[in-house]
Write a protein that holds these residues in place. Structure first.
Motif, PDB file in Angstrom:
ATOM      1  N   ASN A  54     126.590  53.737  21.769  1.00 40.26           N
ATOM      2  CA  ASN A  54     126.064  55.085  21.965  1.00 40.26           C
ATOM      3  C   ASN A  54     124.547  55.114  21.946  1.00 40.26           C
ATOM      4  N   ASP A  55     123.954  54.408  20.955  1.00 39.71           N
ATOM      5  CA  ASP A  55     122.490  54.370  20.866  1.00 39.71           C
ATOM      6  C   ASP A  55     121.895  53.727  22.098  1.00 39.71           C
ATOM      7  N   ALA A  56     122.533  52.668  22.615  1.00 46.55           N
ATOM      8  CA  ALA A  56     122.026  51.994  23.805  1.00 46.55           C
ATOM      9  C   ALA A  56     122.028  52.930  24.994  1.00 46.55           C
ATOM     10  N   THR A  57     123.068  53.768  25.093  1.00 49.71           N
ATOM     11  CA  THR A  57     123.147  54.716  26.217  1.00 49.71           C
ATOM     12  C   THR A  57     122.018  55.735  26.139  1.00 49.71           C
ATOM     13  N   VAL A  58     121.741  56.230  24.933  1.00 50.28           N
ATOM     14  CA  VAL A  58     120.663  57.206  24.747  1.00 50.28           C
ATOM     15  C   VAL A  58     119.314  56.608  25.125  1.00 50.28           C
ATOM     16  N   LEU A  59     119.057  55.403  24.650  1.00 56.88           N
ATOM     17  CA  LEU A  59     117.772  54.759  24.934  1.00 56.88           C
ATOM     18  C   LEU A  59     117.624  54.456  26.417  1.00 56.88           C
ATOM     19  N   GLN A  60     118.763  54.085  27.049  1.00 55.45           N
ATOM     20  CA  GLN A  60     118.697  53.819  28.485  1.00 55.45           C
ATOM     21  C   GLN A  60     118.330  55.089  29.250  1.00 55.45           C
ATOM     22  N   ALA A  61     118.880  56.233  28.819  1.00 49.56           N
ATOM     23  CA  ALA A  61     118.552  57.506  29.466  1.00 49.56           C
ATOM     24  C   ALA A  61     117.071  57.854  29.272  1.00 49.56           C
ATOM     25  N   GLU A  62     116.563  57.591  28.059  1.00 57.84           N
ATOM     26  CA  GLU A  62     115.159  57.856  27.789  1.00 57.84           C
ATOM     27  C   GLU A  62     114.251  56.972  28.644  1.00 57.84           C
ATOM     28  N   ASN A  63     114.674  55.721  28.799  1.00 52.70           N
ATOM     29  CA  ASN A  63     113.898  54.791  29.622  1.00 52.70           C
ATOM     30  C   ASN A  63     113.864  55.242  31.078  1.00 52.70           C
ATOM     31  N   THR A  64     114.991  55.741  31.572  1.00 52.61           N
ATOM     32  CA  THR A  64     115.055  56.235  32.949  1.00 52.61           C
ATOM     33  C   THR A  64     114.134  57.445  33.117  1.00 52.61           C
ATOM     34  N   LYS A  65     114.157  58.339  32.120  1.00 50.71           N
ATOM     35  CA  LYS A  65     113.278  59.512  32.165  1.00 50.71           C
ATOM     36  C   LYS A  65     111.811  59.103  32.147  1.00 50.71           C
ATOM     37  N   LEU A  66     111.487  58.101  31.330  1.00 54.96           N
ATOM     38  CA  LEU A  66     110.110  57.607  31.261  1.00 54.96           C
ATOM     39  C   LEU A  66     109.662  57.058  32.608  1.00 54.96           C
ATOM     40  N   GLN A  67     110.581  56.348  33.270  1.00 54.39           N
ATOM     41  CA  GLN A  67     110.282  55.803  34.592  1.00 54.39           C
ATOM     42  C   GLN A  67     109.941  56.930  35.570  1.00 54.39           C
ATOM     43  N   ALA A  68     110.726  57.988  35.530  1.00 52.16           N
ATOM     44  CA  ALA A  68     110.487  59.116  36.434  1.00 52.16           C
ATOM     45  C   ALA A  68     109.153  59.801  36.118  1.00 52.16           C
ATOM     46  N   ASP A  69     108.835  59.927  34.829  1.00 52.71           N
ATOM     47  CA  ASP A  69     107.569  60.555  34.439  1.00 52.71           C
ATOM     48  C   ASP A  69     106.365  59.762  34.955  1.00 52.71           C
ATOM     49  N   ILE A  70     106.479  58.431  34.889  1.00 51.40           N
ATOM     50  CA  ILE A  70     105.389  57.580  35.374  1.00 51.40           C
ATOM     51  C   ILE A  70     105.183  57.769  36.868  1.00 51.40           C
ATOM     52  N   LYS A  71     106.296  57.802  37.619  1.00 51.24           N
ATOM     53  CA  LYS A  71     106.198  57.987  39.068  1.00 51.24           C
ATOM     54  C   LYS A  71     105.578  59.338  39.407  1.00 51.24           C
ATOM     55  N   ASN A  72     105.999  60.391  38.690  1.00 51.55           N
ATOM     56  CA  ASN A  72     105.465  61.717  38.962  1.00 51.55           C
ATOM     57  C   ASN A  72     103.964  61.802  38.665  1.00 51.55           C
ATOM     58  N   ALA A  73     103.564  61.200  37.543  1.00 47.21           N
ATOM     59  CA  ALA A  73     102.151  61.224  37.178  1.00 47.21           C
ATOM     60  C   ALA A  73     101.300  60.478  38.200  1.00 47.21           C
ATOM     61  N   LEU A  74     101.821  59.330  38.677  1.00 44.73           N
ATOM     62  CA  LEU A  74     101.091  58.545  39.662  1.00 44.73           C
ATOM     63  C   LEU A  74     100.987  59.295  40.978  1.00 44.73           C
ATOM     64  N   ASN A  75     102.086  59.950  41.376  1.00 44.00           N
ATOM     65  CA  ASN A  75     102.072  60.730  42.617  1.00 44.00           C
ATOM     66  C   ASN A  75     101.041  61.862  42.541  1.00 44.00           C
ATOM     67  N   LYS A  76     100.968  62.543  41.385  1.00 45.16           N
ATOM     68  CA  LYS A  76     100.000  63.625  41.206  1.00 45.16           C
ATOM     69  C   LYS A  76      98.561  63.100  41.289  1.00 45.16           C
ATOM     70  N   LEU A  77      98.323  61.931  40.675  1.00 47.77           N
ATOM     71  CA  LEU A  77      96.988  61.342  40.707  1.00 47.77           C
ATOM     72  C   LEU A  77      96.565  61.017  42.132  1.00 47.77           C
TER      73      LEU A  77
END
Length: 320
Positions: A54-77
């Motif tokens: 269960n913990d691994a699934t949660v962390l994997q979801a957080e990692n995916t969200k972090l990936q999306a945040d990085i892409k969005n920030a780079l696109n805005k820049l």
């Protein structure tokens, strides 16, 4: 599980290569920091996976969200820089970043050429301005120093540039650190005496210096002589083996001006510029005549209404 790798887009300006290199280094450092954080998170995921799914699934979801945040920030820049006219050029040999929506290929060649031309024109326009500023500084300096217009011949200085005055030696003593120097306190009618250092020990006895009227050059640049600041120079007649103090006419007072026949007393510089070597140009014309009178170009030194200045015995000797 997977590791998100950040790609960096770097802007190059055509006129400032050093700025481009600095930005590349900053972007590379930012990418390294992101990768380092992701590696730490991945390590935590692996540890958690060993303890529970269960913990691994949660962390994997957080990692995916972090990936999306990085892409969005780079696109805005990228979009922000593009809106301000900054060219986006990928790093050489680097794969195109999915976050890079604007590439150098999508920008018309005419726009790039116009940007380069505009920068070149700005540089060319700045050069005349810099030249004008430099010329203005030179003209201001020449005006301050009393120089004529640019290109005008420089007049040779004459005796009117030298502040010659009568002084009375109030006190004289040997220099504590130099066997050939006297230190004198000389009254010039200024309210306070000047300190003068003279190399006369081997030529004039100390008792002959005390309470004596002398002629001083008062606008040389003050100079330290063995640690003591000398504020004037006692004028003498001199040969290679003999030096004599010049004798002012009778009836003079401290502060009386010494002039030269044929040269009107006027405004002299408060301090002669040592870089222009004014006194050095005048000095070869200072000599005593056949009557032992101190002269400039054969014209006698005098105190108006009181007489001329003479050497005790030296004829055709240098005055210094």
């Amino acid at each position: 599980m997977f590791l998100v790798r950040g790609f960096q887009c770097t802007r190059f300006t055509m006129s400032a290569s050093s700025t481009i290199v600095n930005r590349l280094q900053q972007r590379a450092q930012q990418a390294d920091d992101i990768i380092a954080r992701l590696k730490l998170q991945l390590a935590d995921l692996k540890k958690t996976a060993a303890g529970g799914g269960n913990d691994a699934t949660v962390l994997q979801a957080e990692n995916t969200k972090l990936q999306a945040d990085i892409k969005n920030a780079l696109n805005k820049l990228v979009a922000l820089e593009h809106s301000h006219g900054v060219l986006q050029i990928p790093l050489p040999n680097a794969s195109p970043s999915p976050a890079t929506n604007v590439s150098c290929n999508s920008i018309p060649k005419q726009e790039i050429a116009a940007s380069v031309k505009g920068q070149t024109m700005n540089d060319d326009q700045s050069k005349p301005k810099q030249a004008k500023k430099k010329q203005a500084k030179v003209e201001k300096k020449e005006k301050k120093e009393g120089a004529g217009p640019p290109g005008a011949p420089v007049a040779e200085p004459d005796i009117t540039a030298v502040d010659l005055r009568i002084g009375r030696i109030l006190e004289v003593k040997r220099h504590p650190d130099a066997d050939t120097l006297y230190i004198e306190q000389i009254e010039l009618g200024e309210g306070a005496p000047r300190t003068v250092v003279s190399g006369l020990v081997n030529y004039v006895k100390i008792e002959e210096m005390e309470n004596r009227m002398v002629i001083l050059c008062c606008n040389l640049k003050p100079a330290k002589m063995r640690g003591v600041l000398s504020q004037a120079m006692v004028m003498c007649a001199a040969t290679p083996d003999k030096v004599e103090l010049l004798i002012p006419p009778k009836g003079v007072e401290p502060g009386d001006r010494v002039s030269c026949e044929g040269y009107e007393l006027g405004a002299f510089p408060p301090q002669m510029n040592p870089k222009k070597k004014i006194f050095e140009q005048i000095k070869p014309h200072l000599r005593t005549n056949a009557s032992k009178v101190a002269c400039y170009k054969g014209r006698p030194f005098k105190v108006e209404g009181k007489g001329v200045c003479v050497a005790p015995s030296l004829i055709d000797a240098e005055v210094r």
